[in-house]
Design a protein around this motif. Sequence first.
Motif, PDB file in Angstrom:
ATOM      1  N   THR A   6      -6.854   3.709   7.338  1.00  0.00           N
ATOM      2  CA  THR A   6      -5.592   3.435   8.028  1.00  0.00           C
ATOM      3  C   THR A   6      -5.364   1.952   8.320  1.00  0.00           C
ATOM      4  O   THR A   6      -4.256   1.460   8.097  1.00  0.00           O
ATOM      5  CB  THR A   6      -5.504   4.289   9.312  1.00  0.00           C
ATOM      6  OG1 THR A   6      -5.391   5.656   8.923  1.00  0.00           O
ATOM      7  CG2 THR A   6      -4.303   3.920  10.152  1.00  0.00           C
ATOM      8  N   PRO A   7      -6.353   1.201   8.793  1.00  0.00           N
ATOM      9  CA  PRO A   7      -6.082  -0.227   9.057  1.00  0.00           C
ATOM     10  C   PRO A   7      -5.640  -0.985   7.799  1.00  0.00           C
ATOM     11  O   PRO A   7      -4.805  -1.879   7.884  1.00  0.00           O
ATOM     12  CB  PRO A   7      -7.417  -0.755   9.583  1.00  0.00           C
ATOM     13  CG  PRO A   7      -8.098   0.449  10.154  1.00  0.00           C
ATOM     14  CD  PRO A   7      -7.692   1.590   9.247  1.00  0.00           C
ATOM     15  N   ARG A   8      -6.153  -0.614   6.670  1.00  0.00           N
ATOM     16  CA  ARG A   8      -5.796  -1.285   5.418  1.00  0.00           C
ATOM     17  C   ARG A   8      -4.446  -0.813   4.884  1.00  0.00           C
ATOM     18  O   ARG A   8      -3.684  -1.593   4.323  1.00  0.00           O
ATOM     19  CB  ARG A   8      -6.886  -1.034   4.368  1.00  0.00           C
ATOM     20  CG  ARG A   8      -6.597  -1.679   3.017  1.00  0.00           C
ATOM     21  CD  ARG A   8      -7.719  -1.433   2.033  1.00  0.00           C
ATOM     22  NE  ARG A   8      -7.911  -0.031   1.703  1.00  0.00           N
ATOM     23  CZ  ARG A   8      -7.174   0.637   0.811  1.00  0.00           C
ATOM     24  NH1 ARG A   8      -6.180   0.056   0.185  1.00  0.00           N
ATOM     25  NH2 ARG A   8      -7.444   1.906   0.556  1.00  0.00           N
ATOM     26  N   LEU A   9      -4.125   0.465   5.073  1.00  0.00           N
ATOM     27  CA  LEU A   9      -2.934   1.059   4.458  1.00  0.00           C
ATOM     28  C   LEU A   9      -1.673   0.980   5.310  1.00  0.00           C
ATOM     29  O   LEU A   9      -0.569   1.046   4.763  1.00  0.00           O
ATOM     30  CB  LEU A   9      -3.203   2.535   4.139  1.00  0.00           C
ATOM     31  CG  LEU A   9      -4.291   2.836   3.120  1.00  0.00           C
ATOM     32  CD1 LEU A   9      -4.563   4.338   3.070  1.00  0.00           C
ATOM     33  CD2 LEU A   9      -3.881   2.317   1.749  1.00  0.00           C
ATOM     34  N   THR A  10      -1.823   0.875   6.623  1.00  0.00           N
ATOM     35  CA  THR A  10      -0.651   0.993   7.504  1.00  0.00           C
ATOM     36  C   THR A  10      -0.419  -0.260   8.337  1.00  0.00           C
ATOM     37  O   THR A  10      -1.334  -1.050   8.581  1.00  0.00           O
ATOM     38  CB  THR A  10      -0.789   2.196   8.455  1.00  0.00           C
ATOM     39  OG1 THR A  10      -1.841   1.949   9.374  1.00  0.00           O
ATOM     40  CG2 THR A  10      -1.042   3.488   7.699  1.00  0.00           C
ATOM     41  N   GLU A  11       0.825  -0.373   8.813  1.00  0.00           N
ATOM     42  CA  GLU A  11       1.211  -1.499   9.662  1.00  0.00           C
ATOM     43  C   GLU A  11       0.686  -1.353  11.088  1.00  0.00           C
ATOM     44  O   GLU A  11       0.275  -2.333  11.691  1.00  0.00           O
ATOM     45  CB  GLU A  11       2.743  -1.624   9.710  1.00  0.00           C
ATOM     46  CG  GLU A  11       3.382  -1.977   8.385  1.00  0.00           C
ATOM     47  CD  GLU A  11       3.206  -3.448   8.019  1.00  0.00           C
ATOM     48  OE1 GLU A  11       2.625  -4.227   8.791  1.00  0.00           O
ATOM     49  OE2 GLU A  11       3.658  -3.812   6.922  1.00  0.00           O
ATOM     50  N   CYS A  29       0.801  -1.223   0.000  1.00  0.00           N
ATOM     51  CA  CYS A  29       0.000   0.000   0.000  1.00  0.00           C
ATOM     52  C   CYS A  29       0.836   1.277   0.000  1.00  0.00           C
ATOM     53  O   CYS A  29       0.286   2.371   0.077  1.00  0.00           O
ATOM     54  CB  CYS A  29      -0.928   0.012   1.204  1.00  0.00           C
ATOM     55  SG  CYS A  29      -2.088  -1.369   1.236  1.00  0.00           S
ATOM     56  N   LYS A  30       2.152   1.145  -0.103  1.00  0.00           N
ATOM     57  CA  LYS A  30       3.033   2.306   0.023  1.00  0.00           C
ATOM     58  C   LYS A  30       2.714   3.385  -1.006  1.00  0.00           C
ATOM     59  O   LYS A  30       2.605   4.560  -0.660  1.00  0.00           O
ATOM     60  CB  LYS A  30       4.489   1.873  -0.094  1.00  0.00           C
ATOM     61  CG  LYS A  30       5.468   3.010   0.058  1.00  0.00           C
ATOM     62  CD  LYS A  30       6.900   2.525   0.121  1.00  0.00           C
ATOM     63  CE  LYS A  30       7.345   2.034  -1.227  1.00  0.00           C
ATOM     64  NZ  LYS A  30       8.774   1.731  -1.279  1.00  0.00           N
ATOM     65  N   GLU A  31       2.550   3.032  -2.251  1.00  0.00           N
ATOM     66  CA  GLU A  31       2.287   4.027  -3.300  1.00  0.00           C
ATOM     67  C   GLU A  31       0.935   4.700  -3.102  1.00  0.00           C
ATOM     68  O   GLU A  31       0.813   5.908  -3.285  1.00  0.00           O
ATOM     69  CB  GLU A  31       2.390   3.393  -4.687  1.00  0.00           C
ATOM     70  CG  GLU A  31       3.785   2.931  -5.045  1.00  0.00           C
ATOM     71  CD  GLU A  31       4.823   4.035  -4.971  1.00  0.00           C
ATOM     72  OE1 GLU A  31       4.529   5.176  -5.399  1.00  0.00           O
ATOM     73  OE2 GLU A  31       5.929   3.770  -4.453  1.00  0.00           O
ATOM     74  N   GLU A  32      -0.074   3.935  -2.724  1.00  0.00           N
ATOM     75  CA  GLU A  32      -1.394   4.529  -2.487  1.00  0.00           C
ATOM     76  C   GLU A  32      -1.358   5.487  -1.303  1.00  0.00           C
ATOM     77  O   GLU A  32      -1.877   6.599  -1.386  1.00  0.00           O
ATOM     78  CB  GLU A  32      -2.447   3.457  -2.241  1.00  0.00           C
ATOM     79  CG  GLU A  32      -3.816   4.066  -1.963  1.00  0.00           C
ATOM     80  CD  GLU A  32      -4.895   3.067  -1.609  1.00  0.00           C
ATOM     81  OE1 GLU A  32      -5.997   3.524  -1.231  1.00  0.00           O
ATOM     82  OE2 GLU A  32      -4.649   1.847  -1.684  1.00  0.00           O
ATOM     83  N   LEU A  33      -0.720   5.064  -0.215  1.00  0.00           N
ATOM     84  CA  LEU A  33      -0.638   5.939   0.951  1.00  0.00           C
ATOM     85  C   LEU A  33       0.114   7.214   0.603  1.00  0.00           C
ATOM     86  O   LEU A  33      -0.330   8.315   0.940  1.00  0.00           O
ATOM     87  CB  LEU A  33       0.032   5.226   2.128  1.00  0.00           C
ATOM     88  CG  LEU A  33       0.146   6.051   3.409  1.00  0.00           C
ATOM     89  CD1 LEU A  33      -1.223   6.474   3.934  1.00  0.00           C
ATOM     90  CD2 LEU A  33       0.924   5.281   4.466  1.00  0.00           C
TER      91      LEU A  33
END
Length: 114
Positions: free
Chosen positions: A81-86, A17-21
């Motif tokens: 945030t739960p989907r995009l981050t650790e 998800c790095k690019e999307e975030l």
Amino acid sequence: MPRQLFMRVRFQAKPACKEELYRRLIELVAYAQQELGCLFYHLHVDRDDDAIFYFSEGWANQAALDRHNSTVPVQAIIADTPRLTEVGVEVEFMHRIAPNGSTVEEPAGFEEMT
């Protein structure tokens, strides 16, 4: 008199998800910098890990930050945030320190930005 707020916000993207975030945080910068009461809103990337992003934010007062946090773009990033981050979002609040060691108060006039 309302106090200025200074904060650091940390996001650690999941690898997929790095690019999307990154894209969504860039969009948020352009939006937030136009908001009433925004003193500064800067996006940074960690020097050693390009999946870790930081916002450095300054707000004229609590009302300005509350308005910002209630906007559609901020609410959308919080919801995702739960989907995009650790580990979710980490937020730290700070007071600015003057060269003489005292806590810096805001200049007169910021109370008008509520």
